[in-house]
Design a protein around this motif. Structure first.
Motif, mmCIF file in Angstrom:
data_model
loop_
_atom_site.group_PDB
_atom_site.id
_atom_site.type_symbol
_atom_site.label_atom_id
_atom_site.label_comp_id
_atom_site.label_asym_id
_atom_site.label_seq_id
_atom_site.Cartn_x
_atom_site.Cartn_y
_atom_site.Cartn_z
ATOM 1 N N GLN A 166 0.827 -1.208 0.000
ATOM 2 C CA GLN A 166 0.000 0.000 0.000
ATOM 3 C C GLN A 166 0.863 1.261 0.000
ATOM 4 N N LEU A 167 1.900 1.274 0.811
ATOM 5 C CA LEU A 167 2.788 2.436 0.838
ATOM 6 C C LEU A 167 3.452 2.649 -0.515
ATOM 7 N N ALA A 168 3.834 1.566 -1.176
ATOM 8 C CA ALA A 168 4.449 1.688 -2.493
ATOM 9 C C ALA A 168 3.453 2.238 -3.508
ATOM 10 N N GLN A 169 2.208 1.797 -3.431
ATOM 11 C CA GLN A 169 1.190 2.299 -4.349
ATOM 12 C C GLN A 169 0.940 3.783 -4.132
ATOM 13 N N LEU A 170 0.858 4.187 -2.877
ATOM 14 C CA LEU A 170 0.633 5.601 -2.591
ATOM 15 C C LEU A 170 1.813 6.443 -3.058
ATOM 16 N N LEU A 206 1.531 6.844 12.889
ATOM 17 C CA LEU A 206 2.787 6.127 13.091
ATOM 18 C C LEU A 206 2.834 5.385 14.419
ATOM 19 N N ASN A 207 2.322 5.995 15.486
ATOM 20 C CA ASN A 207 2.375 5.330 16.780
ATOM 21 C C ASN A 207 1.134 4.505 17.086
ATOM 22 N N GLN A 208 0.205 4.446 16.124
ATOM 23 C CA GLN A 208 -0.978 3.590 16.228
ATOM 24 C C GLN A 208 -1.775 3.846 17.514
ATOM 25 N N ASP A 209 -1.952 5.139 17.843
ATOM 26 C CA ASP A 209 -2.744 5.462 19.030
ATOM 27 C C ASP A 209 -4.161 5.903 18.680
ATOM 28 N N SER A 223 9.960 15.257 0.069
ATOM 29 C CA SER A 223 9.705 15.217 -1.372
ATOM 30 C C SER A 223 10.237 13.961 -2.036
ATOM 31 N N ARG A 224 11.281 13.344 -1.462
ATOM 32 C CA ARG A 224 11.883 12.197 -2.143
ATOM 33 C C ARG A 224 12.076 11.003 -1.221
ATOM 34 N N ASP A 225 11.618 11.093 -0.014
ATOM 35 C CA ASP A 225 11.890 10.032 0.947
ATOM 36 C C ASP A 225 10.663 9.199 1.258
ATOM 37 N N GLY A 226 9.786 8.979 0.302
ATOM 38 C CA GLY A 226 8.652 8.109 0.546
ATOM 39 C C GLY A 226 7.356 8.858 0.745
ATOM 40 N N THR A 227 7.332 10.147 0.431
ATOM 41 C CA THR A 227 6.109 10.901 0.640
ATOM 42 C C THR A 227 5.041 10.540 -0.381
ATOM 43 N N TRP A 228 3.815 10.682 -0.014
ATOM 44 C CA TRP A 228 2.714 10.518 -0.961
ATOM 45 C C TRP A 228 1.637 11.572 -0.718
ATOM 46 N N LEU A 229 1.937 12.606 0.076
ATOM 47 C CA LEU A 229 1.038 13.741 0.255
ATOM 48 C C LEU A 229 1.606 14.926 -0.522
ATOM 49 N N ASN A 230 0.861 15.393 -1.528
ATOM 50 C CA ASN A 230 1.338 16.561 -2.256
ATOM 51 C C ASN A 230 1.072 17.818 -1.442
ATOM 52 N N SER A 291 9.442 7.266 9.559
ATOM 53 C CA SER A 291 8.822 6.397 8.561
ATOM 54 C C SER A 291 7.758 5.533 9.227
ATOM 55 N N HIS A 292 6.996 4.828 8.406
ATOM 56 C CA HIS A 292 5.946 3.969 8.943
ATOM 57 C C HIS A 292 6.569 2.883 9.813
ATOM 58 N N ARG A 293 5.857 2.501 10.847
ATOM 59 C CA ARG A 293 6.387 1.530 11.815
ATOM 60 C C ARG A 293 6.771 0.210 11.154
ATOM 61 N N VAL A 294 6.021 -0.226 10.132
ATOM 62 C CA VAL A 294 6.342 -1.494 9.459
ATOM 63 C C VAL A 294 7.675 -1.375 8.733
#
Length: 505
Positions: A166-170, A206-209, A223-230, A291-294
């Protein structure tokens, strides 16, 4: 008279025989004194021998301690972890590593004592027990010795595989919005995996609270480190968060804000799908702080399995995620490159030779994760695994090139069928005999068979190491200095950007 004299003589003889002190020259007294003298001599000799051996023993112990002290001086990031590799490899259980996220980047000078831990394969079919998750052990099976290749089933859970996809798709969708599709491009008949608003909320949290804080949203804005929010998405979501009295968004709040943030781009949805299919079908996911916890857990798991210093893993390339659709394949290739004086490693280019003619990939090992199973095809093939000898001429047999996996995948020596959650680990380089990275292992040649039915998702995690350990040390010192310089000006979730350290290889 004679009788009286005889009686006196008998009495004297009787008295002499009963009184040993009567004569100092009696044999019994002489033997007693000689015995005492011999015992005294033996006691003194025994004492001298014991003391000599005792002093020799003490001197040996002192000499051994001095030898150990001067031959095991202060090490570096590599020598510290490498000292336990031999004992750990026999048992198959890696020693516990500290959480890399809790440690600041700190690089010391390299000493003459350095090493890269290397897992022992023992023999093909050998199974080692490894501890990667608390309360559970994984089985790591040796698949090949040339190259040194291992298989670890269940390395990722089904949920972890789904999140990475999912993260890759986003990430891919975001990049697609930045570039218009080519004219005349056909529409994709195969839709991407649908991601609900609840799943997007979970990816951001990220902390799943169950609550979204500002820093969690900002952490996805690189911008280049895994973002998917413009910028538009980010601005609207942050505006909604600031309007909330608590300064945090619940799932219900996020539903409304997220729907509003998506409206400006809804008319582009059909083009985004087709452009995602046409592009290289791969993306990079940042795994550092924020980054995401996974993704963060996955990187820590790689560090634990490989027993490599956390600094090497942290400063390596981001996670590469690839999607193979029907008919997609990759020809056999090496992940890393042989070292030459005219080339420099891409990952250490900040400290590299600026006059080098070219930059090459320097990847000590590869970890490949199957994120999905494939109904038919899509195997990972090692055409020359465990061959007795390696010759480039032998790659062409009966006029057929074994590196052409599209045509000759079935003729490879070794094929691994994708199974969701399974991981493969192999070393791209041999050891140099001194504990560092040596020559390229030519047997690590591998490729991907064409997908016949289904979709194949995989992720690659590479650990970058420079063959020149001094240059690797200079690079790590430079990164540490930059990190310290930025730590005072950036927010807690804003880590040193990999866009300054890496390029998409």
């Amino acid at each position: 008279m004679e009788d009286v004299q005889d009686n006196l003589m008998e009495q004297e003889e009787y008295d002499d025989s009963d009184n040993p002190l009567a004569s100092p020259f009696k044999p019994s007294l002489r033997s007693t004194r000689l015995h005492v003298q011999r015992s005294s001599i033996c006691s003194r000799a025994y004492f001298v021998v014991v003391m000599v051996f005792f002093h020799v023993y003490i001197l040996n112990v002192i000499g051994l301690l001095l030898y150990v002290h001067y031959n095991n001086g202060p090490g570096d990031l590599v020598s510290g972890d490498g000292a336990t590799s031999a004992a750990s490899s026999e048992s198959g259980t890696p020693l516990p590593h500290p959480d890399p996220a809790s440690r600041e980047l700190h690089v010391e000078d390299y000493s003459q004592s350095f090493s890269l831990p290397r897992i022992e394969g023992i023999r093909v079919g050998h199974v080692q027990q490894v501890s990667l998750v608390p309360g559970r052990t994984h089985e790591m099976k040796t698949i090949s010795l040339k190259p040194l290749l291992f298989e670890i089933p269940g390395f990722l859970s089904e949920e972890e595989c789904r999140v990475v996809v999912q993260l890759a798709q986003l990430k891919g969708l975001m990049e697609s919005q930045m570039t218009a599709p080519s004219q005349g491009q056909e529409e994709s008949n195969q839709p991407l995996l649908s991601i609900s608003t609840e799943e997007v909320f979970s990816l951001l949290d990220l902390n799943q609270d169950g609550l979204l804080q500002k820093q969690e949203i900002v952490s996805h804005s690189r911008s280049r480190d895994g973002t998917w929010l413009n910028p538009d998405n980010l601005r609207q979501i942050l505006s909604g968060l600031e309007a909330c009295p608590t300064g945090m968004l619940t799932l219900e709040d996020f539903r409304h804000v997220y729907v509003m943030s998506q409206r400006p781009g809804q008319q582009q949805s059909r083009k985004l799908h087709s452009h995602f299919k046409q592009r290289s079908k791969h993306t990079w996911l940042y795994q550092g702080p924020g980054s995401h916890r996974v993704l963060h857990t996955l990187r820590n798991r790689v560090t634990s399995l490989t027993r490599l210093p956390s600094a090497l893993v942290e400063l390596s390339e981001p996670l590469q995620v690839i999607r193979y659709e029907h008919g997609d394949f990759s020809n056999a290739h090496h992940d890393s490159s042989p070292s030459h004086s005219e080339t420099t490693c891409a990952h250490t280019r900040l400290a590299g030779n600026t006059s080098a003619l070219a930059e090459v990939s320097c990847r000590y090992l590869t970890m490949l994760f199957y994120l999905s199973s494939v109904e038919e095809g899509g195997e990972t093939t090692f055409p020359v695994a465990d061959n007795r000898t390696y010759e480039e001429q032998a790659l062409v047999q009966d006029g057929v090139d074994l590196t052409d996996t599209q045509e000759t995948c079935s003729r490879g020596n070794l094929k691994m069928k994708p199974a969701a959650g399974t991981a493969l680990l192999w070393y791209n380089h041999l050891s140099d005999g001194r504990g560092w990275m040596g020559e390229l292992d030519e047997y690590s040649l591998h490729g991907d068979c064409p997908v016949r039915r289904g979709v194949k998702w995989v992720a690659n995690s590479w650990v970058n190491v420079d063959p020149d350990h001094q240059q690797q040390a200079r690079y790590q010192r430079l990164v540490a200095q930059r990190h310290q310089a930025k730590s005072g000006t950036e927010e807690h979730y804003q880590a040193l950007s990999h866009s300054d350290l890496h390029q998409d290889l």
